[in-house]
Design a protein around this motif. Structure first.
Motif, PDB file in Angstrom:
ATOM      1  N   ASN A   1      33.130  30.303 -31.890  1.00  0.00           N
ATOM      2  CA  ASN A   1      33.606  29.400 -30.858  1.00  0.00           C
ATOM      3  C   ASN A   1      33.769  28.003 -31.453  1.00  0.00           C
ATOM      4  O   ASN A   1      32.878  27.500 -32.125  1.00  0.00           O
ATOM      5  CB  ASN A   1      32.613  29.374 -29.695  1.00  0.00           C
TER       6      ASN A   1
ATOM      7  N   TYR B   1      43.223  29.673 -31.263  1.00  0.00           N
ATOM      8  CA  TYR B   1      43.019  29.488 -29.826  1.00  0.00           C
ATOM      9  C   TYR B   1      41.783  28.610 -29.597  1.00  0.00           C
ATOM     10  O   TYR B   1      41.704  27.533 -30.198  1.00  0.00           O
ATOM     11  CB  TYR B   1      42.925  30.840 -29.120  1.00  0.00           C
ATOM     12  N   ASP B   2      40.823  29.038 -28.767  1.00  0.00           N
ATOM     13  CA  ASP B   2      39.617  28.219 -28.583  1.00  0.00           C
ATOM     14  C   ASP B   2      38.524  28.618 -29.568  1.00  0.00           C
ATOM     15  O   ASP B   2      37.361  28.273 -29.410  1.00  0.00           O
ATOM     16  CB  ASP B   2      39.100  28.308 -27.145  1.00  0.00           C
ATOM     17  N   MET B   3      38.921  29.329 -30.629  1.00  0.00           N
ATOM     18  CA  MET B   3      37.998  29.811 -31.651  1.00  0.00           C
ATOM     19  C   MET B   3      38.391  29.228 -33.012  1.00  0.00           C
ATOM     20  O   MET B   3      39.379  28.503 -33.127  1.00  0.00           O
ATOM     21  CB  MET B   3      38.040  31.346 -31.720  1.00  0.00           C
TER      22      MET B   3
ATOM     23  N   SER C   1      34.327  33.164 -26.977  1.00  0.00           N
ATOM     24  CA  SER C   1      35.442  32.529 -26.283  1.00  0.00           C
ATOM     25  C   SER C   1      35.229  32.564 -24.771  1.00  0.00           C
ATOM     26  O   SER C   1      34.570  33.456 -24.246  1.00  0.00           O
ATOM     27  CB  SER C   1      36.749  33.253 -26.628  1.00  0.00           C
ATOM     28  N   ASP C   2      35.805  31.577 -24.091  1.00  0.00           N
ATOM     29  CA  ASP C   2      35.781  31.555 -22.628  1.00  0.00           C
ATOM     30  C   ASP C   2      37.033  32.195 -22.045  1.00  0.00           C
ATOM     31  O   ASP C   2      37.154  32.317 -20.826  1.00  0.00           O
ATOM     32  CB  ASP C   2      35.691  30.105 -22.126  1.00  0.00           C
TER      33      ASP C   2
ATOM     34  N   TYR D   1      42.256  37.600 -23.358  1.00  0.00           N
ATOM     35  CA  TYR D   1      43.470  37.678 -24.167  1.00  0.00           C
ATOM     36  C   TYR D   1      44.249  38.960 -23.883  1.00  0.00           C
ATOM     37  O   TYR D   1      43.720  39.933 -23.331  1.00  0.00           O
ATOM     38  CB  TYR D   1      43.116  37.626 -25.657  1.00  0.00           C
TER      39      TYR D   1
END
Length: 323
Positions: free
Chosen positions: A122, A139-141, A300-301, A304
């Motif tokens: 993360n 992405y958010d990672m 991740s929040d 996908y």
């Protein structure tokens, strides 16, 4: 609630005292140049293990040692602390024997390139440590890199740091391409997820990856098929998310696009999209609940979708599914 909170604070304080005593005894036995480290939250876990890191001054990486927490009664007394220290030293010297040299120090790229793999973490939760680790936003990672080896059936990893790239005189893209090519080092493993007696159980569906794909094909008529994707070691298996070719193979076997729940850094859940009957908002709520418990392994929040048509991963939206 008040008394329960007080008891928890007391237990935490006692654990800090035990850690301090453990560190002192470890230095007495190993020497002042060694340092013991613990995870941020050293608590009794369901798995009943105790994790201790040992690092020698001047070396860029330490070694994690895993002990059976119940065997040492969670360091409740001086005798157990000494026994645990003895065990840690024994395991540390054993592991350092084969991790020493190129695996521990990473002296040259040619010595480690065949042992490089990707891992996902993360981004927001690791901003501070990412200052020292080569990584790529995803992405958010973030994707980062590990030196991965298996000895006598046991797997060990060391994180690649910025100093490694300087010493190796290679670019970040070189490391990425090398790590992505080492797919045979820690092969993917797919299992079917079943719910029995209100418990989530993962069941093997094949011995080889080909058998696993064939088994998925046979499940196409099943009402609510759900799979967990990890790897042979069970470590950092969520990194399979960055392998579009791999996800494409699974997607073709399902004859469908894939809804992906990144449950933690070690595994992801795959659901054929046409079989999905849950809204994205509800799946996000599930992920939020999981991540409250996933401290240290949260990935991740987001939810996908791997699109079977364009063979690409993107963030799932309500437009992708019918609730």
């Amino acid at each position: 609630y008040f008394f329960a909170k007080k008891e928890k604070e007391k237990e935490k304080m006692n654990m800090e005292t035990r850690k301090t005593s453990f560190e002192e005894k470890l230095k007495e036995n190993l020497g002042a140049e060694y340092k013991a480290t613990f995870p941020q939250r050293m608590e009794k876990q369901d798995e009943e293990f105790l994790r201790v890191g040992v690092q020698k001054s001047g070396e860029s990486a330490g070694i994690w040692i895993y002990l059976n927490g119940s065997e040492f009664h969670w360091l409740d007394n001086e005798e157990d602390i000494q026994r645990a220290v003895t065990k840690v030293i024994e395991e540390y010297k054993k592991k350092r024997g084969f991790l020493n040299g190129p695996y521990l120090t990473g002296d040259s790229f040619s010595n480690v390139k065949n042992n490089l793999v990707c891992a996902l973490a993360n981004r927001e939760d690791n901003e501070e440590v990412l200052k020292y680790i080569p990584h790529i936003r995803y992405y958010d990672m973030v994707a980062y890199f590990l030196i991965f080896i298996t000895v006598d059936g046991e797997s060990y990893v060391r994180t690649v740091v910025n100093e490694d790239l300087d010493r190796w005189e290679v670019e970040l893209q070189d490391v990425l391409e090398t790590a992505k090519s080492n797919t045979d080092l820690n092969p993917p493993v797919i299992e079917m997820v079943e719910i029995k007696d209100w418990k989530v159980i993962s069941a093997p569906i094949g011995n080889t990856f080909g058998e696993m794909l064939q088994s998925i094909k046979s499940h196409q008529e099943q009402k609510n098929p759900m799979y967990v994707l990890s790897n042979q070691s069970g470590l950092y298996g969520a990194s399979n998310m960055i392998d579009n070719h791999l996800l494409g193979q699974i997607s073709e076997s399902c004859n469908d696009s894939l809804l992906i729940l990144p449950v933690d850094i070690h595994e992801i859940i795959l659901i054929p999209s046409r079989k999905n009957r849950t809204s994205i908002a509800d799946w996000k709520a599930v992920m939020h609940a999981l991540n409250i418990e996933n401290k240290g392994v949260k990935l991740s929040d987001l939810v996908y979708l791997f699109d079977r048509a364009d063979k690409k991963l993107h963030v799932a939206t309500n437009d992708d599914f019918q609730a």
